[in-house]
Design a protein around this motif. Structure first.
Motif: not given
Length: 140
Positions: A90-115
């Motif tokens: 739980t966190d305090g950001d109610t305005r932002t849904a968890p959104t997996p990264a799209v079109d991002r180089d895997p070296a830049q991260g952003g794959l956690g939600l897919y995992l």
């Protein structure tokens, strides 16, 4: 990296009922090693090593995402359901849904939600008042 439409968003839904767990109040990523060590000691006794590793990975990914992107204090928890573990953060950001990264180089991260989605049998998020909870279920 490009993922298909199925990975573009997480469903907005409450988690299954859960109980008997452990939780942590976190304010900095430097607290994550302590959280992982406590989970290894407290709630994974008798749990097969592969499940313990998946629980630790999912908890760590979710908690670090919340600390980096959620703003404010974070509560991370692992609880039991009838035949699974529920990991909820739980966190305090109610305005932002968890959104997996799209079109991002895997070296830049952003794959956690897919995992997390791959390791869990169910996952989602919901807002309650001024808090957002992201959750995942891992079978026992």
């Amino acid at each position: 990296m490009r993922r298909g439409p199925a990975g573009l968003g997480w469903p907005s839904a409450p988690p299954p009922p859960a109980w008997d767990g452990v939780s942590w109040q976190l304010s900095d990523v430097a607290e994550l090693p302590r959280m992982r060590a406590e989970l290894r000691r407290s709630r994974t006794v008798g749990v097969p090593a592969d499940l313990r590793d998946r629980l630790l990975l999912v908890l760590d990914e979710m908690a670090s995402n919340a600390l980096r992107h959620g703003g404010g204090s974070v509560e991370a928890a692992v609880r039991r359901t009838g035949d699974a573990f529920l990991v909820a953060v739980t966190d305090g950001d109610t305005r932002t849904a968890p959104t997996p990264a799209v079109d991002r180089d895997p070296a830049q991260g952003g794959l956690g939600l897919y995992l997390i989605a791959e390791l869990s049998t169910a996952h989602g998020w919901y807002v309650d008042g001024d808090a957002k909870t992201v959750w995942a279920v891992l079978p026992r």
